[in-house]
Design a protein around this motif. Structure first.
Motif, mmCIF file in Angstrom:
data_model
loop_
_atom_site.group_PDB
_atom_site.id
_atom_site.type_symbol
_atom_site.label_atom_id
_atom_site.label_comp_id
_atom_site.label_asym_id
_atom_site.label_seq_id
_atom_site.Cartn_x
_atom_site.Cartn_y
_atom_site.Cartn_z
ATOM 1 N N ALA A 156 3.525 65.564 -7.074
ATOM 2 C CA ALA A 156 4.563 64.433 -6.445
ATOM 3 C C ALA A 156 3.465 63.422 -5.811
ATOM 4 O O ALA A 156 2.382 63.923 -5.471
ATOM 5 C CB ALA A 156 5.081 65.038 -5.345
ATOM 6 N N PRO A 157 3.979 62.404 -5.795
ATOM 7 C CA PRO A 157 3.213 61.232 -5.052
ATOM 8 C C PRO A 157 2.731 61.578 -3.808
ATOM 9 O O PRO A 157 1.263 61.370 -3.735
ATOM 10 C CB PRO A 157 4.090 59.852 -5.042
ATOM 11 C CG PRO A 157 5.257 60.162 -6.124
ATOM 12 C CD PRO A 157 5.323 61.700 -6.197
ATOM 13 N N HIS A 158 3.256 62.210 -2.920
ATOM 14 C CA HIS A 158 2.897 62.444 -1.702
ATOM 15 C C HIS A 158 1.700 63.564 -1.664
ATOM 16 O O HIS A 158 0.670 63.540 -0.866
ATOM 17 C CB HIS A 158 3.757 62.958 -0.611
ATOM 18 C CG HIS A 158 4.719 64.256 -1.013
ATOM 19 N ND1 HIS A 158 5.404 64.191 -2.076
ATOM 20 C CD2 HIS A 158 4.457 65.331 -0.404
ATOM 21 C CE1 HIS A 158 5.733 65.728 -1.865
ATOM 22 N NE2 HIS A 158 5.357 66.102 -0.965
ATOM 23 N N VAL A 159 1.970 64.520 -2.661
ATOM 24 C CA VAL A 159 1.018 65.592 -2.560
ATOM 25 C C VAL A 159 -0.406 65.116 -3.336
ATOM 26 O O VAL A 159 -1.409 65.294 -2.847
ATOM 27 C CB VAL A 159 1.287 66.861 -3.809
ATOM 28 C CG1 VAL A 159 0.113 67.874 -3.955
ATOM 29 C CG2 VAL A 159 2.746 67.271 -3.313
ATOM 30 N N TRP A 160 -0.339 63.958 -4.339
ATOM 31 C CA TRP A 160 -1.306 63.663 -4.888
ATOM 32 C C TRP A 160 -2.166 62.660 -4.017
ATOM 33 O O TRP A 160 -3.565 62.704 -3.924
ATOM 34 C CB TRP A 160 -0.842 62.575 -6.326
ATOM 35 C CG TRP A 160 -2.123 61.847 -6.885
ATOM 36 C CD1 TRP A 160 -2.517 60.348 -6.391
ATOM 37 C CD2 TRP A 160 -3.152 62.048 -7.480
ATOM 38 N NE1 TRP A 160 -3.590 60.150 -7.457
ATOM 39 C CE2 TRP A 160 -3.953 61.214 -8.055
ATOM 40 C CE3 TRP A 160 -3.261 63.547 -8.373
ATOM 41 C CZ2 TRP A 160 -4.956 61.341 -8.742
ATOM 42 C CZ3 TRP A 160 -4.457 63.772 -9.109
ATOM 43 C CH2 TRP A 160 -5.136 62.814 -9.371
ATOM 44 N N ASP A 161 -1.497 61.847 -3.130
ATOM 45 C CA ASP A 161 -2.443 60.989 -2.042
ATOM 46 C C ASP A 161 -3.046 62.008 -1.275
ATOM 47 O O ASP A 161 -4.222 61.593 -0.784
ATOM 48 C CB ASP A 161 -1.084 60.197 -1.317
ATOM 49 C CG ASP A 161 -0.401 59.201 -2.291
ATOM 50 O OD1 ASP A 161 -1.074 58.817 -3.101
ATOM 51 O OD2 ASP A 161 0.538 58.496 -1.735
ATOM 52 N N ARG A 162 -2.480 62.933 -0.979
ATOM 53 C CA ARG A 162 -3.017 63.936 0.119
ATOM 54 C C ARG A 162 -4.208 64.604 -0.528
ATOM 55 O O ARG A 162 -5.282 64.992 0.183
ATOM 56 C CB ARG A 162 -2.036 65.073 0.384
ATOM 57 C CG ARG A 162 -2.566 65.897 1.563
ATOM 58 C CD ARG A 162 -1.580 66.796 2.543
ATOM 59 N NE ARG A 162 -1.093 67.735 1.405
ATOM 60 C CZ ARG A 162 0.130 68.090 1.008
ATOM 61 N NH1 ARG A 162 0.962 67.103 1.063
ATOM 62 N NH2 ARG A 162 0.487 69.033 -0.176
ATOM 63 N N CYS A 163 -4.311 65.330 -1.986
ATOM 64 C CA CYS A 163 -5.342 66.136 -2.513
ATOM 65 C C CYS A 163 -6.128 65.431 -3.487
ATOM 66 O O CYS A 163 -6.958 66.146 -4.040
ATOM 67 C CB CYS A 163 -4.512 67.353 -2.976
ATOM 68 S SG CYS A 163 -3.606 66.948 -4.415
ATOM 69 N N ASP A 206 1.783 72.134 -4.352
ATOM 70 C CA ASP A 206 2.022 71.825 -3.001
ATOM 71 C C ASP A 206 0.785 71.655 -2.127
ATOM 72 O O ASP A 206 0.730 70.701 -1.306
ATOM 73 C CB ASP A 206 2.759 73.040 -2.546
ATOM 74 C CG ASP A 206 4.396 73.374 -2.874
ATOM 75 O OD1 ASP A 206 5.023 72.255 -3.328
ATOM 76 O OD2 ASP A 206 4.613 74.524 -3.140
ATOM 77 N N ARG A 207 0.070 72.621 -2.424
ATOM 78 C CA ARG A 207 -1.399 72.639 -1.821
ATOM 79 C C ARG A 207 -2.592 72.646 -2.538
ATOM 80 O O ARG A 207 -2.637 73.344 -3.691
ATOM 81 C CB ARG A 207 -1.380 73.527 -0.638
ATOM 82 C CG ARG A 207 -2.385 73.319 0.290
ATOM 83 C CD ARG A 207 -2.137 74.306 1.594
ATOM 84 N NE ARG A 207 -2.446 75.456 1.157
ATOM 85 C CZ ARG A 207 -1.825 76.560 1.619
ATOM 86 N NH1 ARG A 207 -0.719 76.450 2.374
ATOM 87 N NH2 ARG A 207 -1.887 77.897 1.233
ATOM 88 N N GLY A 219 4.010 57.101 -9.875
ATOM 89 C CA GLY A 219 3.395 57.631 -8.753
ATOM 90 C C GLY A 219 3.103 59.177 -8.969
ATOM 91 O O GLY A 219 2.208 59.821 -8.119
#
Length: 390
Positions: free
Chosen positions: A336-343, A371-372, A318
């Motif tokens: 990171a996976p959660h950052v990729w999913d968000r952006c 991070d963002r 991921g």
């Protein structure tokens, strides 16, 4: 797979001992043969490309540009890398360009190729991780300093090819080169009359700056391209062979020329698109890629630029990777996976982005853990992006 092989061989009357020996030999080769042969081949390619990159960098970059699209790096990245290594890159020109990118005499040693602001050596496409030249390695490097221009000698420059202009194919480019060899083009009207290219191609050449040397500037060439004679195979009517004189038009700004370059050829040797929004990025507290690479491990950082080379390998659990590019080079990015999913939608759709994250340094490599991601606008068009899986 092993059980299927053994079962199949048993069904065809192969004794168990022989079947086991055959399967063991296959397993031994699969563990050794492919990785070793692949590694040997790759080592040869890496050595060849590194040798040429060190001794003849302009020739290597021109060769890669001449074979685009290929490999990993796009033309804009190659142009930036060349300029940061002191190599002048020039746009297409119907008077001098060949069919594909090629070398020509560069500026005199006392003249500068015009490095971009805050320029520092960045990643080096075309050596160990970029496309490599075909064929055997050129042999051991000679002792002493690498061969190159001596004092007072002109180093080579790269001239982009005619086929870098969108819509101009190899056959049309070859005809232009052949006609030019017979007799140089006198002006735009002469060029249009002898090549008989359609108006849309003449306008593309004008947009790319490839007609600038035939008199005037891009806006004048664009105006004239639509009225130039000779686009038809029929002779013009009496009194209509000579078009009206172009009105007084202002020259394009550097930003407008950059936009025109990218619109017509997909890349710009005039300037990097991010260079034109540098004052805004400075106000936002964004560093250049070159400055970010000097920061300490774990230092917070903001970088603005074009997101490129986005990859999300299936084996990375991921985690996604990419780079952000500006007029000073590139910095590698890790999501990171959660950052990729968000952006990831912003990375794919925004013309440019502002990245916030932290520097990660390890064994001489510099990454930014993101991070963002925020979208920012640039005046120049950018190619459509996709996510690779390698």
């Amino acid at each position: 797979m092993r059980d299927r092989l053994l079962t199949g061989m048993a069904g065809r009357g192969i004794p168990p001992d022989a079947a086991e020996k055959i399967v063991s030999m296959i397993e031994a080769f699969s563990d050794y043969g492919f990785p070793q042969s692949h590694a040997q081949s790759m080592a040869g390619l890496i050595y060849a490309s590194a040798w040429i990159k060190h001794h003849h960098p302009a020739a290597l970059i021109a060769a890669i540009m001449a074979h685009q699209p290929m490999g990993f790096y796009d033309t804009q990245t190659l142009i930036g890398d060349a300029e940061r290594h002191g190599i002048t890159v020039r746009g297409p020109d119907v008077r001098t360009s060949r069919v594909h990118a090629a070398l020509e005499p560069g500026p005199m040693p006392d003249s500068k190729p015009g490095p971009m602001p805050d320029s520092k050596p960045g990643p080096t496409p075309g050596s160990t991780s970029g496309p490599a030249p075909a064929g055997p390695a050129p042999g051991p490097a000679p002792a002493g300093p690498p061969p190159g221009p001596t004092s007072g000698e002109r180093p080579p420059a790269i001239r982009r090819g005619l086929t870098s202009v969108t819509g101009l194919g190899e056959q049309a480019a070859e005809e232009i080169v052949a006609l030019r060899a017979e007799r140089p083009f006198a002006d735009l009207d002469d060029f249009a009359a002898r090549t008989r290219l359609p108006a849309r191609i003449l306008e593309q050449l004008a947009t790319a700056g490839a007609l600038d040397g035939l008199g005037g500037h891009r806006r004048t060439a664009l105006w004239s391209a639509g009225t130039a004679p000779g686009r038809s195979h029929q002779a013009p009517l009496p009194g209509l062979a000579t078009p009206a004189t172009a009105p007084e038009l202002t020259s394009m700004t550097t930003a407008e020329e950059t936009t025109a370059d990218i619109t017509a050829t997909g890349a710009s040797a005039t300037a990097h698109p991010v260079q034109h929004i540098r004052p805004r990025l400075d106000r936002l507290g964004a560093l250049t890629a070159a400055a970010a690479r000097t920061l300490a491990d774990r230092a917070p950082v903001r970088i603005g630029g074009l997101p490129k080379y986005l990859q999300r390998p299936p084996t990375a659990h991921g985690v996604a990777f990419g780079a952000i590019e500006d007029e000073t080079g590139m910095v590698n990015l890790v999501f990171a996976p959660h950052v990729w999913d968000r952006c990831h939608r912003t990375l794919l759709d925004a013309p440019a982005v502002l990245i916030t994250g932290r520097v990660e340094r390890s064994d001489g490599t510099v990454n930014v853990a993101v991070d963002r991601v925020e979208a920012i606008t640039v005046a120049t068009p950018v190619p459509r992006r996709h996510v690779g899986r390698r």
